[in-house]
Motif scaffolding. Sequence first.
Motif, PDB file in Angstrom:
ATOM      1  N   PHE A  65      99.013  64.645  14.893  1.00 15.09           N
ATOM      2  CA  PHE A  65      99.643  65.625  15.782  1.00 15.09           C
ATOM      3  C   PHE A  65      98.691  66.059  16.880  1.00 15.09           C
ATOM      4  N   LYS A  66      99.269  66.436  18.011  1.00 18.99           N
ATOM      5  CA  LYS A  66      98.495  67.151  19.016  1.00 18.99           C
ATOM      6  C   LYS A  66      98.211  68.527  18.448  1.00 18.99           C
ATOM      7  N   PHE A  67      96.955  68.980  18.507  1.00 21.40           N
ATOM      8  CA  PHE A  67      96.544  70.181  17.788  1.00 21.40           C
ATOM      9  C   PHE A  67      96.480  71.379  18.733  1.00 21.40           C
ATOM     10  N   ASN A  68      97.476  72.255  18.621  1.00 22.50           N
ATOM     11  CA  ASN A  68      97.502  73.506  19.381  1.00 22.50           C
ATOM     12  C   ASN A  68      98.178  74.559  18.505  1.00 22.50           C
ATOM     13  N   PHE A  69      98.399  75.754  19.053  1.00 18.86           N
ATOM     14  CA  PHE A  69      98.935  76.829  18.223  1.00 18.86           C
ATOM     15  C   PHE A  69     100.329  76.504  17.689  1.00 18.86           C
ATOM     16  N   PHE A  87      87.205  77.105  13.361  1.00 18.76           N
ATOM     17  CA  PHE A  87      87.287  77.839  14.622  1.00 18.76           C
ATOM     18  C   PHE A  87      86.144  78.851  14.737  1.00 18.76           C
ATOM     19  N   SER A  88      85.759  79.140  15.953  1.00 15.79           N
ATOM     20  CA  SER A  88      84.800  80.215  16.187  1.00 15.79           C
ATOM     21  C   SER A  88      85.493  81.553  15.949  1.00 15.79           C
ATOM     22  N   ASP A  89      84.722  82.588  15.701  1.00 12.83           N
ATOM     23  CA  ASP A  89      85.301  83.914  15.464  1.00 12.83           C
ATOM     24  C   ASP A  89      86.081  84.408  16.685  1.00 12.83           C
ATOM     25  N   THR A  90      85.572  84.126  17.878  1.00 18.93           N
ATOM     26  CA  THR A  90      86.277  84.568  19.085  1.00 18.93           C
ATOM     27  C   THR A  90      87.601  83.829  19.244  1.00 18.93           C
ATOM     28  N   LYS A  91      87.627  82.542  18.939  1.00 19.17           N
ATOM     29  CA  LYS A  91      88.870  81.776  19.022  1.00 19.17           C
ATOM     30  C   LYS A  91      89.895  82.317  18.017  1.00 19.17           C
ATOM     31  N   ILE A  92      89.429  82.697  16.842  1.00 20.00           N
ATOM     32  CA  ILE A  92      90.334  83.248  15.829  1.00 20.00           C
ATOM     33  C   ILE A  92      90.910  84.579  16.289  1.00 20.00           C
ATOM     34  N   GLN A  93      90.026  85.487  16.696  1.00 20.99           N
ATOM     35  CA  GLN A  93      90.456  86.859  16.979  1.00 20.99           C
ATOM     36  C   GLN A  93      91.227  86.976  18.291  1.00 20.99           C
ATOM     37  N   PHE A  94      90.710  86.374  19.356  1.00 22.69           N
ATOM     38  CA  PHE A  94      91.274  86.599  20.689  1.00 22.69           C
ATOM     39  C   PHE A  94      92.330  85.581  21.092  1.00 22.69           C
ATOM     40  N   ASP A  95      92.484  84.542  20.311  1.00 25.81           N
ATOM     41  CA  ASP A  95      93.465  83.526  20.646  1.00 25.81           C
ATOM     42  C   ASP A  95      94.495  83.369  19.525  1.00 25.81           C
ATOM     43  N   ILE A  96      94.077  82.809  18.405  1.00 22.43           N
ATOM     44  CA  ILE A  96      95.040  82.427  17.359  1.00 22.43           C
ATOM     45  C   ILE A  96      95.742  83.632  16.752  1.00 22.43           C
ATOM     46  N   LEU A  97      94.994  84.647  16.330  1.00 17.36           N
ATOM     47  CA  LEU A  97      95.626  85.804  15.690  1.00 17.36           C
ATOM     48  C   LEU A  97      96.443  86.623  16.684  1.00 17.36           C
ATOM     49  N   ASN A  98      95.990  86.700  17.931  1.00 18.76           N
ATOM     50  CA  ASN A  98      96.786  87.385  18.958  1.00 18.76           C
ATOM     51  C   ASN A  98      98.123  86.677  19.185  1.00 18.76           C
ATOM     52  N   LYS A  99      98.084  85.346  19.257  1.00 20.13           N
ATOM     53  CA  LYS A  99      99.318  84.578  19.427  1.00 20.13           C
ATOM     54  C   LYS A  99     100.226  84.740  18.214  1.00 20.13           C
ATOM     55  N   LEU A 100      99.611  84.825  17.048  1.00 24.11           N
ATOM     56  CA  LEU A 100     100.401  85.004  15.820  1.00 24.11           C
ATOM     57  C   LEU A 100     101.140  86.340  15.850  1.00 24.11           C
ATOM     58  N   ARG A 101     100.449  87.389  16.318  1.00 25.17           N
ATOM     59  CA  ARG A 101     101.078  88.719  16.388  1.00 25.17           C
ATOM     60  C   ARG A 101     102.202  88.746  17.425  1.00 25.17           C
ATOM     61  N   GLU A 102     102.079  87.945  18.467  1.00 28.98           N
ATOM     62  CA  GLU A 102     103.069  87.939  19.548  1.00 28.98           C
ATOM     63  C   GLU A 102     104.233  86.972  19.279  1.00 28.98           C
ATOM     64  N   LYS A 103     104.167  86.238  18.200  1.00 33.15           N
ATOM     65  CA  LYS A 103     105.125  85.162  17.935  1.00 33.15           C
ATOM     66  C   LYS A 103     106.500  85.683  17.523  1.00 33.15           C
ATOM     67  N   ASP A 104     106.589  86.924  17.073  1.00 31.62           N
ATOM     68  CA  ASP A 104     107.849  87.523  16.629  1.00 31.62           C
ATOM     69  C   ASP A 104     108.452  86.715  15.479  1.00 31.62           C
TER      70      ASP A 104
END
Length: 356
Positions: A65-69, A87-104
């Motif tokens: 698979f192409k690997f993205n969120f 993942f780096s801590d910044t990638k986890i906190q500022f990218d992945i988890l933020n997108k997860l919270r916004e995913k509805d």
Amino acid sequence: MGRYKVRDFFDVHLKNKIASVHRYIHRVAYDDQQPVKTHLFADVDDILAQALHDHYCITLIECPFKFNFDSLLNQFGWFCQFMYFNFSDTKIQFDILNKLREKDLSVQEINMLLEILVNDKEPYQFSLNKYQGKAKFALMKRQNMDEKGSVTPFIERDQHFRLLFAETLESLREQIQEEEFASDMAVDIDSHLLDLPVDEEVQMTEPDFSGPTKYEPSLYGYLRLNDYLNTEQQQMVINFLYDLFKDLFYKEISFKNFEAIFYQEQSTAVSLNVSKPSPNHLDAQKIHWLLRCLKDRIISASWDVVSKKIVVHNKKGDIIKSVYQLSEDKIPYNKRKHVATLLKPLLDQLPEYLPN
């Protein structure tokens, strides 16, 4: 899981074994990372060192698979079985988890992801005969890496990510369930509350402090402050609550308009949105407990009046009626403790005993 023997993999075709050994590790680029191809006979230790340093996730088989969120969620089962998340801590906190919270996400979708995490706590832990070919032979590769200790730092990073991901999912599920409960109990309140005036001037009447008077709170249509508080102490209460709530105002409201709900029946209600971020991390339960701590002792008003002067909404704009109905046993101890901590600076400056 017992130790694997060579004979356990006799059914894996020789060409698959050779290809797997020659391309032992695969670095998988996430989102904006540069793709890196694993060449034949590449040094495994060098690949692992580069992957760890540059935060590439790794697999022991090719990632299809192409690997993205989006693919992470859509193919979450595959990634949890075959990938070491790095993942780096910044990638986890500022990218992945933020997108997860916004995913509805729905509760059903959240439960599905959590179930996958429970079933696959670590990659390459499936049974020997679950897969064939390269996927099966990856179990032997994983065992060899375990024995050398070369996979240990990746296991630690992988577990760190899975834990944070699960905690965020559980938090989102709790928030959705609270909002659904509140929505089921929502009351009809005039829609004009959603269009509060930015700064409507209200004529103030100075309260009479000729002496404390006992009265029935339900007779008053505003958040009457206890008569045993002097003018300075009443102002202290209003200032404290304005500072506490101002980050949650549905629309900006002046201090003068906020102050009016404590003195005037004709004052416009204050509308709060608990989905907005605030430094005090207030939610519907904490607001209920805060109002409950103030009610009768400091604010002499019925719950009906409180609900008309302080209106609390969730992120969908629905009114959360439970703010005015929750019982003590439904509010976690840590939330009640947090509210007590918030109120302490105010209560320390007020008389210890305030009768109704």
